[in-house]
Design a protein around this motif. Structure first.
Motif, PDB file in Angstrom:
ATOM      1  N   ARG A  73       0.829  -1.203   0.000  1.00  0.00           N
ATOM      2  CA  ARG A  73       0.000   0.000   0.000  1.00  0.00           C
ATOM      3  C   ARG A  73       0.868   1.259   0.000  1.00  0.00           C
ATOM      4  O   ARG A  73       0.584   2.220  -0.713  1.00  0.00           O
ATOM      5  N   GLU A  74       1.943   1.208   0.812  1.00  0.00           N
ATOM      6  CA  GLU A  74       2.845   2.364   0.848  1.00  0.00           C
ATOM      7  C   GLU A  74       3.425   2.635  -0.543  1.00  0.00           C
ATOM      8  O   GLU A  74       3.507   3.775  -0.988  1.00  0.00           O
ATOM      9  N   ALA A  75       3.835   1.562  -1.207  1.00  0.00           N
ATOM     10  CA  ALA A  75       4.446   1.716  -2.526  1.00  0.00           C
ATOM     11  C   ALA A  75       3.442   2.313  -3.506  1.00  0.00           C
ATOM     12  O   ALA A  75       3.746   3.238  -4.253  1.00  0.00           O
ATOM     13  N   GLN A  76       2.215   1.777  -3.446  1.00  0.00           N
ATOM     14  CA  GLN A  76       1.166   2.309  -4.329  1.00  0.00           C
ATOM     15  C   GLN A  76       0.952   3.790  -4.050  1.00  0.00           C
ATOM     16  O   GLN A  76       0.832   4.597  -4.962  1.00  0.00           O
ATOM     17  N   ARG A  77       0.971   4.081  -2.754  1.00  0.00           N
ATOM     18  CA  ARG A  77       0.739   5.463  -2.367  1.00  0.00           C
ATOM     19  C   ARG A  77       1.822   6.371  -2.935  1.00  0.00           C
ATOM     20  O   ARG A  77       1.557   7.463  -3.416  1.00  0.00           O
ATOM     21  N   GLY A  78       3.068   5.860  -2.878  1.00  0.00           N
ATOM     22  CA  GLY A  78       4.183   6.633  -3.420  1.00  0.00           C
ATOM     23  C   GLY A  78       3.992   6.923  -4.895  1.00  0.00           C
ATOM     24  O   GLY A  78       4.111   8.071  -5.332  1.00  0.00           O
ATOM     25  N   ASN A  79       3.649   5.898  -5.657  1.00  0.00           N
ATOM     26  CA  ASN A  79       3.431   6.081  -7.095  1.00  0.00           C
ATOM     27  C   ASN A  79       2.307   7.059  -7.366  1.00  0.00           C
ATOM     28  O   ASN A  79       2.401   7.917  -8.227  1.00  0.00           O
ATOM     29  N   ARG A  80       1.246   6.879  -6.589  1.00  0.00           N
ATOM     30  CA  ARG A  80       0.088   7.743  -6.756  1.00  0.00           C
ATOM     31  C   ARG A  80       0.438   9.197  -6.509  1.00  0.00           C
ATOM     32  O   ARG A  80       0.077  10.077  -7.275  1.00  0.00           O
ATOM     33  N   SER A  81       1.199   9.431  -5.407  1.00  0.00           N
ATOM     34  CA  SER A  81       1.540  10.819  -5.082  1.00  0.00           C
ATOM     35  C   SER A  81       2.392  11.416  -6.188  1.00  0.00           C
ATOM     36  O   SER A  81       2.250  12.582  -6.529  1.00  0.00           O
ATOM     37  N   LYS A  82       3.278  10.578  -6.727  1.00  0.00           N
ATOM     38  CA  LYS A  82       4.130  11.077  -7.792  1.00  0.00           C
ATOM     39  C   LYS A  82       3.282  11.502  -8.994  1.00  0.00           C
ATOM     40  O   LYS A  82       3.417  12.608  -9.514  1.00  0.00           O
ATOM     41  N   ALA A  83       2.376  10.620  -9.401  1.00  0.00           N
ATOM     42  CA  ALA A  83       1.502  10.929 -10.536  1.00  0.00           C
ATOM     43  C   ALA A  83       0.687  12.177 -10.241  1.00  0.00           C
ATOM     44  O   ALA A  83       0.525  13.065 -11.089  1.00  0.00           O
ATOM     45  N   PHE A  84       0.219  12.246  -9.009  1.00  0.00           N
ATOM     46  CA  PHE A  84      -0.604  13.379  -8.584  1.00  0.00           C
ATOM     47  C   PHE A  84       0.173  14.689  -8.712  1.00  0.00           C
ATOM     48  O   PHE A  84      -0.315  15.673  -9.282  1.00  0.00           O
ATOM     49  N   LEU A  85       1.420  14.672  -8.221  1.00  0.00           N
ATOM     50  CA  LEU A  85       2.223  15.892  -8.291  1.00  0.00           C
ATOM     51  C   LEU A  85       2.505  16.281  -9.740  1.00  0.00           C
ATOM     52  O   LEU A  85       2.480  17.457 -10.097  1.00  0.00           O
ATOM     53  N   TRP A  86       2.751  15.263 -10.585  1.00  0.00           N
ATOM     54  CA  TRP A  86       2.963  15.555 -11.995  1.00  0.00           C
ATOM     55  C   TRP A  86       1.743  16.240 -12.599  1.00  0.00           C
ATOM     56  O   TRP A  86       1.857  17.210 -13.341  1.00  0.00           O
ATOM     57  N   ILE A  87       0.583  15.712 -12.269  1.00  0.00           N
ATOM     58  CA  ILE A  87      -0.646  16.289 -12.842  1.00  0.00           C
ATOM     59  C   ILE A  87      -0.853  17.719 -12.344  1.00  0.00           C
ATOM     60  O   ILE A  87      -1.154  18.627 -13.119  1.00  0.00           O
ATOM     61  N   LEU A  88      -0.636  17.915 -11.032  1.00  0.00           N
ATOM     62  CA  LEU A  88      -0.785  19.279 -10.503  1.00  0.00           C
ATOM     63  C   LEU A  88       0.199  20.219 -11.200  1.00  0.00           C
ATOM     64  O   LEU A  88      -0.147  21.337 -11.584  1.00  0.00           O
ATOM     65  N   GLY A  89       1.433  19.745 -11.359  1.00  0.00           N
ATOM     66  CA  GLY A  89       2.448  20.570 -12.015  1.00  0.00           C
ATOM     67  C   GLY A  89       2.040  20.920 -13.434  1.00  0.00           C
ATOM     68  O   GLY A  89       2.184  22.062 -13.881  1.00  0.00           O
ATOM     69  N   PHE A  90       1.482  19.932 -14.108  1.00  0.00           N
ATOM     70  CA  PHE A  90       1.057  20.119 -15.492  1.00  0.00           C
ATOM     71  C   PHE A  90      -0.051  21.174 -15.580  1.00  0.00           C
ATOM     72  O   PHE A  90       0.016  22.108 -16.392  1.00  0.00           O
ATOM     73  N   ILE A  91      -1.051  21.044 -14.696  1.00  0.00           N
ATOM     74  CA  ILE A  91      -2.155  22.024 -14.698  1.00  0.00           C
ATOM     75  C   ILE A  91      -1.624  23.419 -14.385  1.00  0.00           C
ATOM     76  O   ILE A  91      -1.977  24.401 -15.038  1.00  0.00           O
ATOM     77  N   ALA A  92      -0.719  23.476 -13.381  1.00  0.00           N
ATOM     78  CA  ALA A  92      -0.180  24.785 -12.990  1.00  0.00           C
ATOM     79  C   ALA A  92       0.595  25.405 -14.146  1.00  0.00           C
ATOM     80  O   ALA A  92       0.481  26.607 -14.419  1.00  0.00           O
ATOM     81  N   LEU A  93       1.345  24.579 -14.846  1.00  0.00           N
ATOM     82  CA  LEU A  93       2.145  25.076 -15.964  1.00  0.00           C
ATOM     83  C   LEU A  93       1.243  25.671 -17.044  1.00  0.00           C
ATOM     84  O   LEU A  93       1.463  26.784 -17.522  1.00  0.00           O
ATOM     85  N   ILE A  94       0.207  24.903 -17.400  1.00  0.00           N
ATOM     86  CA  ILE A  94      -0.725  25.386 -18.423  1.00  0.00           C
ATOM     87  C   ILE A  94      -1.398  26.678 -17.959  1.00  0.00           C
ATOM     88  O   ILE A  94      -1.477  27.662 -18.692  1.00  0.00           O
ATOM     89  N   GLY A  95      -1.850  26.674 -16.704  1.00  0.00           N
ATOM     90  CA  GLY A  95      -2.563  27.842 -16.170  1.00  0.00           C
ATOM     91  C   GLY A  95      -1.685  29.086 -16.171  1.00  0.00           C
ATOM     92  O   GLY A  95      -2.071  30.131 -16.682  1.00  0.00           O
ATOM     93  N   VAL A  96      -0.479  28.945 -15.616  1.00  0.00           N
ATOM     94  CA  VAL A  96       0.424  30.096 -15.538  1.00  0.00           C
ATOM     95  C   VAL A  96       0.790  30.561 -16.947  1.00  0.00           C
ATOM     96  O   VAL A  96       0.784  31.759 -17.250  1.00  0.00           O
ATOM     97  N   GLY A  97       1.047  29.582 -17.818  1.00  0.00           N
ATOM     98  CA  GLY A  97       1.401  29.924 -19.191  1.00  0.00           C
ATOM     99  C   GLY A  97       0.288  30.695 -19.885  1.00  0.00           C
ATOM    100  O   GLY A  97       0.521  31.734 -20.489  1.00  0.00           O
ATOM    101  N   ALA A  98      -0.930  30.186 -19.755  1.00  0.00           N
ATOM    102  CA  ALA A  98      -2.062  30.814 -20.445  1.00  0.00           C
ATOM    103  C   ALA A  98      -2.309  32.227 -19.920  1.00  0.00           C
ATOM    104  O   ALA A  98      -2.484  33.169 -20.697  1.00  0.00           O
ATOM    105  N   ILE A  99      -2.281  32.371 -18.589  1.00  0.00           N
ATOM    106  CA  ILE A  99      -2.548  33.699 -18.031  1.00  0.00           C
ATOM    107  C   ILE A  99      -1.409  34.655 -18.377  1.00  0.00           C
ATOM    108  O   ILE A  99      -1.641  35.810 -18.737  1.00  0.00           O
ATOM    109  N   GLY A 100      -0.196  34.142 -18.332  1.00  0.00           N
ATOM    110  CA  GLY A 100       0.953  34.979 -18.699  1.00  0.00           C
ATOM    111  C   GLY A 100       0.847  35.450 -20.140  1.00  0.00           C
ATOM    112  O   GLY A 100       1.073  36.613 -20.455  1.00  0.00           O
ATOM    113  N   TYR A 101       0.422  34.525 -20.997  1.00  0.00           N
ATOM    114  CA  TYR A 101       0.296  34.859 -22.416  1.00  0.00           C
ATOM    115  C   TYR A 101      -0.759  35.943 -22.618  1.00  0.00           C
ATOM    116  O   TYR A 101      -0.525  36.949 -23.285  1.00  0.00           O
ATOM    117  N   VAL A 102      -1.914  35.741 -21.984  1.00  0.00           N
ATOM    118  CA  VAL A 102      -3.003  36.711 -22.148  1.00  0.00           C
ATOM    119  C   VAL A 102      -2.604  38.069 -21.569  1.00  0.00           C
ATOM    120  O   VAL A 102      -2.894  39.118 -22.143  1.00  0.00           O
TER     121      VAL A 102
END
Lengths: 260, 146
Positions: free
Chosen positions: A20-49
């Protein structure tokens, strides 16, 4: 409280828990990647506008060649020598300009302009994303030729949604109908409109707006300050009053209806 | 991905949508690119303020709050806290009601649709659905345990 139920779920030490711990680790990693991805798109789009208006200077309409436009010439309403001069840069197809012209402006006219507290000069500022706005500016300019800019201005703004770029790509029949409705000599108006007789004047007005750093419509210039965006009647009244007060012009005097 | 992670990701997207609308309202972003619908009309109407703050700013605060709570809810320490799921459901329900009211205003009163406002309404609805599912997981586990 659910706390009692919850404790056992995570705290059992068993071989399954390490999985379970291992699964949790993988999950958190994926989660952080997704958050980073959304943040990147958001900051990029607002910066562009946010940077866009500055870099590609919003407005220039391709058909309106501003290179040799000559002096800007707006459309005045109110007393020529009114103590405060309000300048409006607007686009006939811009929804907020339409909102302002139909909802706020009647009050501004009856309570600020007619009593002589201020006058207002309208300048065209056709935005490139509005494909029928230039035709509207031409239609209004040709009405001005017959001394009826303001009735035409009001009529065009009132019916904005029936002739705008979303509704049609052939706005002329609408303008022609309004020309008749506001009492223009329609044949004369039509030849003026077809010849785009005042295209240069419109281009000059746009160029003047760009020179003044206007980048959204409507933009008001009162005194030496620029006020982008819709302004309520109260805001305008307060501004006009404060300028009148500062320059010593008697607001009370102006409140007594102007002598004609 | 746990359901709370999905909620956090949605809330983060909501943060950017409402931040964009707030910046426009404050005049920091000069021109609203508005290829579909009429964001200008909506975002400059009388109803674009609520209790003295721009509606978009309320949205921003809302999403920041939901993001923080769901993020905390993903920490191992709080993963099994049912209270967090309850709070998320309650907040999302309020958000959905508020969005429904705003969408009604857009359609029925202002007669203009703002694509970013609709996006926000969709996000908040998804947040509610996922948080309800998250809360139901607890119920399922509890009945399974007994």
């Amino acid at each position: 409280m659910p706390a009692n139920n919850d404790q056992p779920r995570a705290r059992n030490v068993s071989p399954r828990n390490t999985v379970r711990e291992a699964q949790r680790g993988n999950r958190s990693k994926a989660f952080l990647w997704i958050l980073g991805f959304i943040a990147l798109i958001g900051v990029g789009a607002i910066g562009y506008v946010a940077s866009k208006p500055k870099s590609s200077s919003v407005a220039s309409v391709d058909v309106a060649d501003t290179s040799n436009a000559g002096p800007a010439q707006g459309y005045l309403i109110g007393k020529v020598d009114a103590p405060v001069k309000i300048i409006e840069f607007a686009d006939f197809e811009c929804p907020s300009c339409g909102g302002w012209a139909t909802v706020t402006e009647p009050d501004v006219r009856s309570r600020i302009i007619e009593p002589g507290l201020a006058n207002l000069t309208y300048y065209d500022y056709p935005l490139e994303q509005h494909r029928n706005t230039l035709a509207a500016s031409n239609a209004a300019a040709c009405a001005d030729e017959q001394g009826k800019f303001w009735p035409m201005h009001d009529r065009i703004f009132q019916a904005q949604t029936e002739w705008n770029g979303e509704a049609t790509d052939a706005p002329k029949p609408f303008f022609k109908r309004y020309a008749g409705e506001v009492g223009l000599d329609v044949a004369k108006w039509e030849s003026c409109f077809d010849a785009r007789k005042y295209q240069k004047r419109i281009a000059a007005n746009l160029a003047d707006g760009m020179r003044r750093g206007v980048n959204s419509t409507p933009t008001f210039i009162i005194g030496d300050r620029k006020y982008p965006g819709m302004r309520s009647y109260d805001e305008l009244k307060a501004l006009v009053d404060s300028i009148n007060r500062a320059s010593g012009a008697s607001v009370a005097g102006a409140a007594a209806p102007a002598k004609k | 991905m746990t359901k709370r992670m999905i909620v956090a990701a949605l809330a983060l997207a909501g943060i950017f949508v409402s931040l964009y609308l707030t910046l426009y309202k404050l005049g920091i972003i000069g021109e609203l690119s508005c290829s579909v619908g009429s964001c200008e009309t909506v975002n400059t109407s009388t109803w674009s303020r609520f209790l003295g703050l721009p509606v978009a700013a309320w949205g921003l605060l809302f999403y920041l709050d939901v993001f923080a709570i769901s993020l905390i809810g993903t920490f191992p320490r709080f993963e099994d806290e049912r209270v967090i799921s309850l709070v998320l459901v309650a907040e999302a329900a309020v958000g959905v009601l508020f969005s429904a009211w705003l969408t009604y205003l857009e359609l029925g009163v202002i007669h203009a649709i703002c694509i970013w406002c609709v996006t926000s309404a969709v996000i908040v609805t998804l947040i509610l659905l996922v948080s309800v599912a998250d809360l139901r997981d607890f119920r399922a586990e509890n009945t399974a345990a007994t």
